[in-house]
Design an enzyme around this catalytic site. Sequence first.
Site, PDB file in Angstrom:
ATOM      1  N   ASP A 243       0.862  -1.173   0.000  1.00  0.00           N
ATOM      2  CA  ASP A 243       0.000   0.000   0.000  1.00  0.00           C
ATOM      3  C   ASP A 243       0.908   1.235   0.000  1.00  0.00           C
ATOM      4  OD1 ASP A 243      -2.138   1.704  -0.036  1.00  0.00           O
ATOM      5  OD2 ASP A 243      -3.234   0.721   1.575  1.00  0.00           O
ATOM      6  N   TRP A 244       0.299   2.393  -0.077  1.00  0.00           N
ATOM      7  CA  TRP A 244       1.010   3.666  -0.254  1.00  0.00           C
ATOM      8  C   TRP A 244       2.111   3.827   0.800  1.00  0.00           C
ATOM      9  CZ3 TRP A 244       0.035   7.381  -4.035  1.00  0.00           C
ATOM     10  CH2 TRP A 244       0.597   8.636  -3.838  1.00  0.00           C
TER      11      TRP A 244
END
Length: 715
Positions: A243-244
């Site tokens: 994820d980010w």
Amino acid sequence: MTRSEKVGQLVQLDGSHGYPPDYLGERLRAGGLGSVINNANPDIVKELQRIAVEESRLGIPLLIGRDVIHGFRHVLPIPLGQAATWNPELVLAGARVAAEEAARAGINWTFAPMMDVTRDPRWGRVAECLGEDPHLASELAAAMVRGFQTDDPSAPTAIAACAKHFAGYGGVDAGRDYDTTNLPRNELRNVHLRPFRAAVEAGALSLMTSFSEIDGMPCTASRFLLRQVLRDEWGFEGLVVSDWDSVRQLSIHGLTADDREAAREACEAGVDIEMQGEAYAHHLEELIESGQIAEALLDAAVSNVLRVKCLLGLFERPFVDNDTLPAPDPVRMRATARETARQSLVLLKNHDNLLPLDRGRLKNVALLGPLADAPYQQLGTWIFDGDASLSVTLRQALGEQLGDDIELSYLRVFEHSRSRDTRDMAAACELAAHADVVVLGLGEESILSGEAHSRADIDLPGAQRELVHAVRAAGKPVVGVILAGRPLTLSNVINDFDALLYAWHPGIEAGPAITEVLLGDVSPSGKLPITFPSVVGQVPIYYNHKMTGKPPLPGQVAHIDSLHTRAPQTSLGMSAYHLDAGHRPQFPFGFGLSYGQFHYHDLQLDRHALSVGETLGITVRVTNHGAQAGDEVAQLYVRDLVGNVTRPVRELKGFERVSIGVGETVTVHFELHSEDLGFYDRNDEWRVEPGAFQLWVGGDSDADLESGFYLHPAA
Ligand code: BGC
């Protein structure tokens, strides 16, 4: 490929600022970038792709990623609303609409579907999920994957799906986004992992790790999840993206000391692409040179990325040629948005059959509230590319449908859903007093749900509750229409509504879909994909809970208001409930009323004993005794009475949406294969265990038409 070109394929950077070819161009030419996120400008995307293909040594095309969560320009209901349709074909059609529009902008990878099972409506991301049930979420997630990717992911309007967030993210403490999860391994496997497996089986080309940690291991570094379960047990051949910035966050979690260690942990665990972060770019090569990571690990990760690029047909067709694509059909897109919104609406209350409204008896309708005419807010969370100018609001649609003979008086009352400014309340009550019926457009604006937007108090926000009470006092019939990104707690307002329609955030077609239901052109048919607590202190409350050793028995549940001060403890029931809220939710999972009245009868099993490997046939007849035709979602629940580990009191095993005319009876068929009864046991192993089962069929998770069967060992 050189080592640095290999690492480049694992790097994804944000392209949302300025003119990205200016600052990403050099990286691309040097083969240092495999994917870009967050640019949906077709010209810019094309230029980035051109540089990658024409100006880098190997000419490897880019993955262009974007969160296309519930539609691109044409916004459909939020995923939780789509889940309320219980209609996989419709959900698939919605994903097609999204993919067709996104592909035209050059996007070839979406970060959807999100299939995190959650039992916590405080969590803002409940809006994005597919509900609390692993079976429903599995069916719908698989449908979304098929919709995005089609049977042929290399087709020009197919885009890669991304099953997220692996795994257990829906269990964050107290519903606070990004927080720790505490999920026992058995629950993780039997509940939270199931929809991911379904997405993998449906062919999802990618999967995203979760921000959260389980058992001390942030998911972005979990070899158990990413290697043992995903690759070894499930045979996943797609790519895994973090994820980010969640690789570098391993150091914030306190698992690693710096970015270099974080890159090593994530790579060893099996994260192929690092989303928006430079830990891989800065450290992977050196980690391999120093022998701390095997080159084979890098090769495996690169292969996963290149395989997906091949499957998407990017090497043959890196650019989107919109002239060769079928022309976008806005009429069909809007129709899909309308049908999905329609089927997502859940009628929660309809006292004295107030709904549908009888146009013939109306002269004046008062429409009040902050969500009745809010073109942007009705779209909900995650609408980067959504076009609010396509929205039709309830005020517009209702006004049009009521025509010139019925007056529609409208007042927004509050600037936004959180407002506590009550200066317009008196005027609102005045309008209510002069109307034949009051429709309240209430709920949450879109900013109150979605990522990083969790709430601890999930009542109607601001002064809306006061508005409901005040309008009730005007003495006219009150219809509530609630637009929200989550289940709200309604116990302190429910009695003030004669009728209540739950609309989630329905997307561009909110107005027409709600109007059709209010006026009876369409019978409501949505069913709750998640339990509605009556007060927030009940959370987590969900239908597929365990029996416990002390289940609450009807008649033995005391209430705080009727306790005798010196009552002996044993008179309190001594079971699992709250003294001030009982053990029942406000509305159970699967619930939803209709203008039809559906009676379930003649439940038949084609046998009452089967062997492992066999299939049980179940039929039930459903008759519509109501005055209007409509759709009903018939639901099949099962309980495994004795298990190697304890099993839920009920589990959804099948559902079927059927249309039933007035006075008509339809026969619904379910098939239950013995494998559907399997579960992970106390040793973490899958087993289909012989024994006795109970079974119910009906219109919600309280269904009481009951039967049973026995499962024998394989013959
Ligand atoms: C979210 C993901 C999303 C990603 C890219 C993250 O903050 O958790 O769901 O896909 O951002 O926008």
